[in-house]
Design a protein around this motif. Sequence first.
Motif, mmCIF file in Angstrom:
data_model
loop_
_atom_site.group_PDB
_atom_site.id
_atom_site.type_symbol
_atom_site.label_atom_id
_atom_site.label_comp_id
_atom_site.label_asym_id
_atom_site.label_seq_id
_atom_site.Cartn_x
_atom_site.Cartn_y
_atom_site.Cartn_z
ATOM 1 N N LEU A 1 0.827 -1.210 0.000
ATOM 2 C CA LEU A 1 0.000 0.000 0.000
ATOM 3 C C LEU A 1 0.865 1.265 0.000
ATOM 4 O O LEU A 1 0.603 2.212 -0.737
ATOM 5 N N GLU A 2 1.952 1.218 0.842
ATOM 6 C CA GLU A 2 2.817 2.412 0.939
ATOM 7 C C GLU A 2 3.420 2.763 -0.416
ATOM 8 O O GLU A 2 3.488 3.923 -0.795
ATOM 9 N N THR B 1 -0.782 7.206 -12.851
ATOM 10 C CA THR B 1 -2.207 6.903 -12.990
ATOM 11 C C THR B 1 -2.501 5.417 -12.793
ATOM 12 O O THR B 1 -3.595 5.055 -12.387
ATOM 13 N N PHE C 1 -2.884 4.926 -9.222
ATOM 14 C CA PHE C 1 -4.158 5.525 -8.820
ATOM 15 C C PHE C 1 -5.317 4.604 -9.174
ATOM 16 O O PHE C 1 -6.259 4.455 -8.400
ATOM 17 N N GLU C 2 -5.207 3.972 -10.337
ATOM 18 C CA GLU C 2 -6.260 3.050 -10.752
ATOM 19 C C GLU C 2 -6.362 1.883 -9.760
ATOM 20 O O GLU C 2 -7.457 1.459 -9.408
ATOM 21 N N HIS D 1 -8.024 3.115 -6.685
ATOM 22 C CA HIS D 1 -9.450 3.283 -6.969
ATOM 23 C C HIS D 1 -10.160 1.937 -6.881
ATOM 24 O O HIS D 1 -11.232 1.819 -6.278
ATOM 25 N N TYR E 1 -10.597 0.940 -3.208
ATOM 26 C CA TYR E 1 -11.424 1.717 -2.280
ATOM 27 C C TYR E 1 -12.724 2.295 -2.854
ATOM 28 O O TYR E 1 -13.545 2.800 -2.094
ATOM 29 N N TRP F 1 -6.924 12.987 -6.389
ATOM 30 C CA TRP F 1 -5.803 13.068 -7.340
ATOM 31 C C TRP F 1 -5.159 14.461 -7.298
ATOM 32 O O TRP F 1 -3.945 14.596 -7.259
ATOM 33 N N SER G 1 1.283 10.677 6.564
ATOM 34 C CA SER G 1 0.826 9.748 7.606
ATOM 35 C C SER G 1 0.277 10.455 8.839
ATOM 36 O O SER G 1 -0.414 9.839 9.640
ATOM 37 N N SER G 2 0.544 11.757 8.993
ATOM 38 C CA SER G 2 -0.052 12.462 10.140
ATOM 39 C C SER G 2 -1.558 12.610 9.953
ATOM 40 O O SER G 2 -2.277 12.929 10.888
ATOM 41 N N LYS G 3 -2.020 12.407 8.710
ATOM 42 C CA LYS G 3 -3.461 12.501 8.445
ATOM 43 C C LYS G 3 -4.173 11.183 8.754
ATOM 44 O O LYS G 3 -5.360 11.052 8.520
ATOM 45 N N GLY G 4 -3.408 10.176 9.212
ATOM 46 C CA GLY G 4 -4.022 8.886 9.503
ATOM 47 C C GLY G 4 -3.906 7.945 8.315
ATOM 48 O O GLY G 4 -3.092 8.163 7.415
ATOM 49 N N ARG G 5 -4.771 6.937 8.324
ATOM 50 C CA ARG G 5 -4.755 5.964 7.231
ATOM 51 C C ARG G 5 -5.149 6.624 5.925
ATOM 52 O O ARG G 5 -5.968 7.554 5.905
ATOM 53 N N PHE H 1 -6.996 5.433 3.580
ATOM 54 C CA PHE H 1 -8.437 5.248 3.407
ATOM 55 C C PHE H 1 -9.213 6.272 4.248
ATOM 56 O O PHE H 1 -10.172 6.885 3.781
ATOM 57 N N THR H 2 -8.757 6.480 5.482
ATOM 58 C CA THR H 2 -9.422 7.431 6.382
ATOM 59 C C THR H 2 -9.389 8.845 5.799
ATOM 60 O O THR H 2 -10.361 9.592 5.864
#
Lengths: 177, 265
Positions: free
Chosen positions: A3-4, A15, A18-19, A22, A25, A55, A63-67, A69-70
């Motif tokens: 994922l990282e 892209t 990104f696909e 997408h 999630y 995008w 990572s300070s924003k959390g996961r 997905f979150t």
Amino acid sequence: MQLEELITRFQQKDTFAFERLHAMYAENICGVINTIVKDDNLAEEICQDVFVKVWSNALSYNSSKGRFFTWIVNIARNAAIDVMRSKNYKNQKKNLPADYFVSILESKLEDEETDVNTKGLHSLVSKLKEKCIQVIELLYFKGYTQKEVSEELDIPIGTVKTRNRSCISQLRENMQL
Amino acid sequence: MNVEEYIESGILELYVAGQLSEDENLKVVKHASLYPDVQKEIEAIEASILVLSKTAAPKVPLDFAKVYDKIKNLNTSKVVPLKESKTNWTSYMGWAASILLIIGGVYLFNQNEKLQSQIEVVENERINLEEQINEAKISLTKSEELLATIRDKNITVIPLGGQEVSPTSYAKVYWNKKEEKLYIDAQGLPEPPDGMVYQVWSLKLNPLTPTSVGLLEDFIEDDNRIFNLTNANTSEAFGITLEPSGGSKFPNLEQLYTLGVVSSS
């Protein structure tokens, strides 16, 4: 691919990465939007714009924003609430009726074309106690703070954290059955 | 750190819900990197939420192609540098257009001025022409009158011949005895010198008695050289002399230009 690594590539405007994200999630993000707008087509439309926004703002994620997905869920929730407000649905966070996503799932089950997968999901959710569904939806989908959840459900703030923990555990057990 | 207690505290569920501050988030990330159990727990919590959120997914295809089209348009409208120069170009066009407009405006103003003065000239010409037409009309009327007079059966025509002073001079008198009118055709007389005027005399021959009939005033200005006079006399002859302006009581016979006798009929 981890994922990282996907996220790093995505932030470099790849892209293909990104696909992949997408694909991972889209259903979930669109689902969260749908718990707010309760309209499949509108939810899908908002969802597209959310991914465009993701995008465009790729570099503002860290990572300070959390996961990851979150982070996307936050963007999606705000977009959905904006649309609802602009459409003069005056249901702000506090005024949202206690009309939980179970109702969306039940309405889907009435549809004859519903596939086995959805039925499985339904049995998963139906096994959850109502108080668990409430806590999870408010915290994860509607973006309520712990304090707001305690006020909404009329329970002590300390209870929110522990009840959430036990409810998630229950959900995980159900998934393993 | 007691990993089990940390996991049991419920902080990781709140982390996945996005309920923590940025500092708290970074602490969780740090613990996750140090303790694989923490990382696993986070992923498991997230997986359960993913499953749950999927249950509400809209029952329509979620095509990446639509998103891809939108971000592609985003790129072309933001990144392509042509747009910069395009705006410059349009601003130059704007300046050029306004300069052209000013030049055009000045040109049109000048053209307008020219046209205005041309209109004035034409207007003056028109007035002149109108005057000429009026004069011609008046002249025509006079000529018609004259013709009518000459053709009148009651008219007597007396030709006046040149005398010693001016042998080449001549004139004609048209006399309507009934209406007592005289028309003098002075075409054959030279222009009188300044301060002098022709005077017409009615003459009785035995004895010679001259009576002034009138002056040929404004001789030079009158193109027709036809003069209307009244004559109530029983004239036997007519003569024209040159006299000081204002006329004389008696004719200066030394300045007798023309003379003619009324034929006895």
